[in-house]
Each structure stands twice: as C-alpha cells, then as structure tokens.
Design a protein around this motif. Sequence first.
Motif, short mmCIF file in Angstrom:
data_model
loop_
_atom_site.label_atom_id
_atom_site.label_comp_id
_atom_site.label_asym_id
_atom_site.label_seq_id
_atom_site.Cartn_x
_atom_site.Cartn_y
_atom_site.Cartn_z
N GLN A 151 41.21 37.12 43.25
CA GLN A 151 41.73 36.16 44.22
C GLN A 151 40.96 36.21 45.54
N TYR A 152 40.41 37.37 45.87
CA TYR A 152 39.61 37.49 47.09
C TYR A 152 38.54 36.42 47.17
N TRP A 153 37.95 36.06 46.02
CA TRP A 153 36.82 35.15 46.00
C TRP A 153 37.20 33.70 46.21
N GLU A 154 38.47 33.34 46.08
CA GLU A 154 38.84 31.94 46.23
C GLU A 154 38.43 31.40 47.60
N ALA A 155 38.90 32.03 48.67
CA ALA A 155 38.56 31.56 50.01
C ALA A 155 37.08 31.79 50.33
N ARG A 191 39.45 28.47 41.66
CA ARG A 191 40.61 29.11 41.06
C ARG A 191 40.17 30.44 40.46
N SER A 192 41.02 31.47 40.63
CA SER A 192 40.65 32.81 40.16
C SER A 192 41.42 33.18 38.90
N THR A 193 40.84 34.13 38.17
CA THR A 193 41.48 34.67 36.97
C THR A 193 42.32 35.91 37.29
N GLY A 194 42.09 36.50 38.47
CA GLY A 194 42.77 37.73 38.83
C GLY A 194 42.13 38.97 38.24
N ALA A 213 41.17 29.91 30.84
CA ALA A 213 41.71 28.60 30.45
C ALA A 213 42.73 28.10 31.46
N ASP A 214 43.60 28.99 31.94
CA ASP A 214 44.61 28.61 32.92
C ASP A 214 43.96 28.09 34.20
N ALA A 215 42.97 28.84 34.69
CA ALA A 215 42.28 28.44 35.92
C ALA A 215 41.54 27.12 35.73
N ILE A 228 32.22 25.24 37.10
CA ILE A 228 31.19 26.27 37.29
C ILE A 228 31.76 27.62 36.90
N LEU A 229 31.00 28.39 36.13
CA LEU A 229 31.36 29.77 35.82
C LEU A 229 31.08 30.61 37.05
N GLY A 230 32.12 31.06 37.73
CA GLY A 230 31.97 31.72 39.01
C GLY A 230 31.74 33.21 38.96
#
Length: 274
Positions: A151-155, A191-194, A213-215, A228-230
């Motif tokens: 989640q850190y990477w979202e912002a 969106r993050s996978t956690g 898939a959820d993200a 994009i594969l982040g």
Amino acid sequence: MYISKPQHYQDGKSVNRAADMNILIVNPNSTQSMTEGLKPLLADLASANLSLHFFTAPSDAPPSIDDARTSALSTSVTFSALQSILKDARSSESTDVKIRYSGYLVACFSSHPLTPLLRSRTTAPVLNIFEAALLHARALAMPFGIVTTGQYWEAVLENGAKEFFSGRDVDNATTSPATDEINVAGFVGVRSTGLTAAQLHLTEREVVDRRIADASADLVGQGARAIILGCAGMSGMEDAIRVGAQRHGREVRIIDGVRAGVVLLEGLVKTNAV
C-alpha cells in the motif's frame, strides 16, 4: 561479499559473447530469484545484435524494495557494487572480449534514485522500468492504471507518475502545486495487492493471483483499458490481470515495464548510433 556477475541470456541459455548492443538489466535488490525469473521472459527480445546481461545487487542490499528506507539502501549498495562495471569496458568472465554496455535498465518500479546516479556516470542511456512503462502507456493513448505491491506504493507511484508527466516536483509544496491539482490524461490511478515484491514469489500463487485480479478489477471498473505491472516481480503474472478485467467483461492491454524498458533502450541506442 557475493556479487552476481552480469550474464548474457539468449534462447533460454546463458551465453558468453559480445554483441553489437549490450543492455545491462540491474536488479537493485538482493533476491537472485527475481533476476532469474526475468531471463526466460525476456529471452525473445535478444538477438544476434542484442545481448541482455543481468546484475543482482549483493547480499547486503534489501531482498525487497518496499519503502523509502529500503530504496535508499538498495541505491547505496548497488551503486557501490556497480563501480567497476561503470568503467568504459569490462572483461567477460570466461573470454578476453570486452563488453561495453550500450544501455542500463534499473528493474525497480519506482523513481529509483539509482537511475540519476547511473546517468551521472555514463553517457549511455539509462531508464528504470517505471519510466519505461509510463512512456508505453502514454503512447497507447488509452486510460491506464498501475497494479503494485504494498500500500505504501499507491501514493508514491501516483505522485511519481504525475511528476514524470508534468515535469514538476509534486513533493515540493513551495515550488509546485498540490498533487491533487495535477491531472494526467488517462491516468486512472494505482491499486496495491498488499504484498511485498518478495512475497509475490513466497506466497501461494492462488493468493497472489487473486490479489492481482482484485486490484486489476478495481482499475478496470474505474475505466482503465491498459494495466501496468507495477513491480518487476509481477512479470509473467499477466493472466491474473486478465481474470480481473473479465469480471467486467473486458479485455485490457498489459504493460510490462521490463520488456518495455529493453525495447526503448534498444531504440535509443539505435537512434544515437554513429
């Protein structure tokens, strides 16, 4: 201290030879399995004129880059380890052939600080996979989003994308507008996978695929037509993206920043060839 040697990889096999163009793919974390996982996924991009070489950061680099601290540590350790390689030429391990690197790709999906450091030490083009993926997405001219790890990477990635396209430092409030005032055409968000990059390969694949898939489904629901594969560690996990898109009955374009980076660097080298 163990430092993995740069390796050439073509047609599924490690090969020791020089080519007209040599691109060094730098994994700035110490997880060798991540580097190994990239090799078969990129093998079809190599040719008689293009050799792909791989470098993994030494063991004192973090196994996964998950925040500002690990990003800074990976930069320090990796840059130090690359000093001998950044010379004009380097002998390959088993021959007297000199390998001159035509370009460098930093395989971390972020505005990784190793990127400008490398640019300061070489005249060869340097990209990171974050930049490469964003350029690819913009060229497609369709709404896009990013599926990332923790989640850190979202912002961080959202700010990074806005800064990249606007040319402004969105973290510097004294000279730049607030982040939410900068709009990037077609950018749906992140969106993050956690999961951390390392956990992508340590967690049960069923769990990883479900989270990706959820993200992806969330982004597609917001209008994304390209995903994009982040994370470099997500290379090869495209099917999970497709599953998420199918929840909305849609198909999406999938952008792998590592593959995009290799192709972009090859083009840059050819364009500037004398």
